[in-house]
Design an enzyme around this catalytic site. Structure first.
Site, PDB file in Angstrom:
ATOM      1  N   THR A  97      42.224 -15.074  17.985  1.00  0.00           N
ATOM      2  CA  THR A  97      42.625 -16.381  17.467  1.00  0.00           C
ATOM      3  C   THR A  97      43.968 -16.309  16.743  1.00  0.00           C
ATOM      4  OG1 THR A  97      40.354 -17.156  17.271  1.00  0.00           O
ATOM      5  CG2 THR A  97      41.994 -18.258  15.904  1.00  0.00           C
ATOM      6  N   SER A 136      41.366 -23.082  24.399  1.00  0.00           N
ATOM      7  CA  SER A 136      40.785 -22.359  23.280  1.00  0.00           C
ATOM      8  C   SER A 136      41.373 -20.961  23.325  1.00  0.00           C
ATOM      9  CB  SER A 136      39.253 -22.284  23.430  1.00  0.00           C
ATOM     10  OG  SER A 136      38.710 -21.278  22.602  1.00  0.00           O
ATOM     11  N   THR A 137      41.319 -20.251  22.216  1.00  0.00           N
ATOM     12  CA  THR A 137      41.680 -18.833  22.268  1.00  0.00           C
ATOM     13  C   THR A 137      40.851 -18.126  23.332  1.00  0.00           C
ATOM     14  OG1 THR A 137      42.274 -18.780  19.925  1.00  0.00           O
ATOM     15  CG2 THR A 137      41.717 -16.676  20.947  1.00  0.00           C
ATOM     16  N   ASN A 138      39.624 -18.605  23.527  1.00  0.00           N
ATOM     17  CA  ASN A 138      38.682 -17.901  24.399  1.00  0.00           C
ATOM     18  C   ASN A 138      39.016 -18.005  25.878  1.00  0.00           C
ATOM     19  OD1 ASN A 138      37.521 -17.559  21.938  1.00  0.00           O
ATOM     20  ND2 ASN A 138      35.772 -18.900  22.318  1.00  0.00           N
ATOM     21  N   THR A 183      41.760  29.120  45.502  1.00  0.00           N
ATOM     22  CA  THR A 183      40.596  28.339  45.110  1.00  0.00           C
ATOM     23  C   THR A 183      39.908  29.062  43.969  1.00  0.00           C
ATOM     24  OG1 THR A 183      39.207  29.431  46.773  1.00  0.00           O
ATOM     25  CG2 THR A 183      40.263  27.361  47.417  1.00  0.00           C
ATOM     26  N   SER A 314      60.542  28.268  21.483  1.00  0.00           N
ATOM     27  CA  SER A 314      59.877  28.891  20.332  1.00  0.00           C
ATOM     28  C   SER A 314      60.853  29.041  19.178  1.00  0.00           C
ATOM     29  CB  SER A 314      59.324  30.266  20.718  1.00  0.00           C
ATOM     30  OG  SER A 314      58.809  30.949  19.591  1.00  0.00           O
ATOM     31  N   SER A 315      60.298  28.932  17.973  1.00  0.00           N
ATOM     32  CA  SER A 315      61.109  29.150  16.776  1.00  0.00           C
ATOM     33  C   SER A 315      61.119  30.618  16.365  1.00  0.00           C
ATOM     34  CB  SER A 315      60.561  28.303  15.619  1.00  0.00           C
ATOM     35  OG  SER A 315      59.215  28.674  15.340  1.00  0.00           O
ATOM     36  N   LYS A 320      62.364  32.207  25.050  1.00  0.00           N
ATOM     37  CA  LYS A 320      61.179  31.549  25.602  1.00  0.00           C
ATOM     38  C   LYS A 320      61.476  30.079  25.909  1.00  0.00           C
ATOM     39  CE  LYS A 320      56.172  31.356  24.803  1.00  0.00           C
ATOM     40  NZ  LYS A 320      55.867  29.933  24.967  1.00  0.00           N
TER      41      LYS A 320
END
Length: 465
Positions: A97, A136-138, A183, A314-315, A320
């Site tokens: 609404t 209506s909102t509905n 697989t 990577s830090s 990497k």
């Protein structure tokens, strides 16, 4: 100063929204995400209001000057103007609404100014009597949800088509490069790199078809149902006229529901479309995870393909580089799967003649569409299009694998083939090495029977068109 059933309330003089939106802004301080975060929903709701106004004019309920004001207001909103006025939080009670009234009030005040009046002079264009006429909102809110999805679906499909084309192009580029299929993460039988990438494309083509089919569940709307489906306060002929106007505006075959009572609480369209998004997310996640695995290493993994290096990984570990884009695709997929669960819970929680939880459904679906569209584009441009193949690695795997022993079953039998495989595993030798040592096959027979490309049953005509 504006007035509603709860009394008087001040509204900012520069605001285009009114008293009910102002109350909603105070009541629903939840996520901080306003309606305008998804502009397609704002545009969709404006389209619904325009269709309703035109239908009301057709059936003799709306005056021409008021329709003109609404048309000008909607035109402005569809052009991207005034979106900063659609501020109601997505998390709200009331079955939408507040969202509906936000739209009604903003369009009314825009229209008033374009008609030469001041904001708030509602005797010339009123949020309820005119913008909400025969509604209506509905019925307007779920219809706006459907229109917003329809407006966005094409863009999602387009990005997916681009990704399919990228996989197909990569498949053609490496069509005849042999590799081992797997697989359960174990060596299986030979295939080609091209077949693997074409399979990614073909699988996603199935998702495109599913999105197109699931869209059809959104074509039926309940405009004219008003509160519960009884069509109270609705002029004769309005539902069909409104659906027809929506079809013209969206260029989609929208029709009025046959049973308005059922259509007002039924959530099938949202469930079906959200499920299609989940299916797409699962497929993309599977493909992304495959790319991560195929590129693993590079020295201590499969190292069959190279993904574009986009940033340091990577830090602490120098050199990497991580598969950040496929990982991103997985994060997106996980969110979409969660959003679909939210849609399912909201859809099943409706009671009697209305589902009050549609705000969660629309937020979940639009977020999923948005992140999928952007994620697919990113996966295409920053990952798939730049993939290269390590042909020497693939050749070494083919040379040392035991998987091609399957091709010997018709020649020397399953039991003898099993013995060869066991010896290869026990000694660490390649199958071809053992075959040559034991002189089981001649070089001509090896080339004829164990050629990996031939074993892949590659049909070039199937792919290169």
């Amino acid at each position: 100063m504006e007035h509603d059933l709860l009394g008087d309330k001040q509204v900012p003089a520069d605001a285009y929204y009114g008293v009910q939106t102002a109350r909603a802004l105070e009541n629903f301080k939840i996520s901080g995400v306003p309606m305008n975060r998804y502009p397609e929903f704002v545009e969709a709701y404006a389209i619904v209001k325009l269709a309703a106004a035109r239908a009301n004019k057709q059936v003799g309920a709306m005056k021409a000057d008021r329709l003109s004001g609404i048309e000008k207001a909607v035109e402005a909103v569809r052009a991207g103007k005034y979106h900063d006025q659609f501020l109601v939080d997505w998390y709200q009670g009331g079955a939408g609404t507040s969202a509906n009234m936000n739209v009604n009030e903003v369009l009314a005040n825009i229209g008033l100014e374009m008609m030469g009046h001041k904001k708030g002079e509602y005797k010339y264009l009123e949020p309820h009597d005119d913008l909400n006429m025969s509604q209506s909102t509905n019925d307007s809110y779920p219809t706006a949800i459907k229109v917003s999805i329809l407006l966005r679906n094409g863009a999602l499909i387009k990005e997916l088509e681009n990704l399919v084309a990228a996989f197909r192009a990569k498949g053609n580029q490496y069509l005849e490069i042999p590799k081992m299929g797997r697989t359960e993460l174990q060596d299986a039988v030979p295939m080609t790199v091209g077949q693997e990438f074409h399979a990614f494309g073909a699988a996603l083509e199935g998702e495109i078809q599913l999105l197109k089919e699931s869209e059809k569940a959104l074509y039926t709307v309940n405009m004219g149902a008003t509160a519960i489906g009884s069509e109270i306060n609705v002029p004769k002929g309005y539902p069909k006229a409104c659906a027809s106007e929506l079809a013209k505006l969206t260029k989609k075959p929208i029709v009025a529901a046959h049973d308005m009572f059922a259509a007002t609480w039924d959530q099938q369209g949202f469930i079906v479309y959200s499920s299609a998004l989940k299916s797409l997310a699962i497929k993309l996640s599977k493909i992304a995870s495959d790319l991560i695995l195929l590129a693993s290493g590079p020295r201590a993994g499969l190292n069959e393909i190279n993904l574009p290096a986009l940033q340091p990984g990577s830090s602490i570990m120098p050199g990497k580089v991580n598969p950040v884009i496929p990982e991103l695709m997985n994060v997106i997929a996980f969110r979409v799967i969660g959003n679909d669960a939210g849609v399912a819970v909201a859809a099943h929680s409706g009671q009697l003649q209305l589902n009050a939880y549609e705000p969660l459904e629309v937020l979940s679906i639009l977020e999923s569409m948005n992140i999928l569209t952007n994620g697919i584009s990113t996966l295409n441009t920053k990952c798939v299009s730049g993939i290269t193949v390590n042909e020497k690695v693939l050749a070494r795997y083919i040379e040392t694998t035991v998987g091609i022993v399957t091709a010997l079953n018709p020649v020397i039998g399953y039991e003898k083939s099993t013995e060869l495989a066991n010896e290869a595993y026990r000694t660490g030798k390649g199958l071809l090495e053992i075959i040559r040592e034991k002189k089981i096959l001649t070089e001509a027979q090896i080339k004829d029977l164990l050629d990996p490309v031939k074993l892949s049953n590659l049909d070039k005509k199937k792919y290169k068109k």
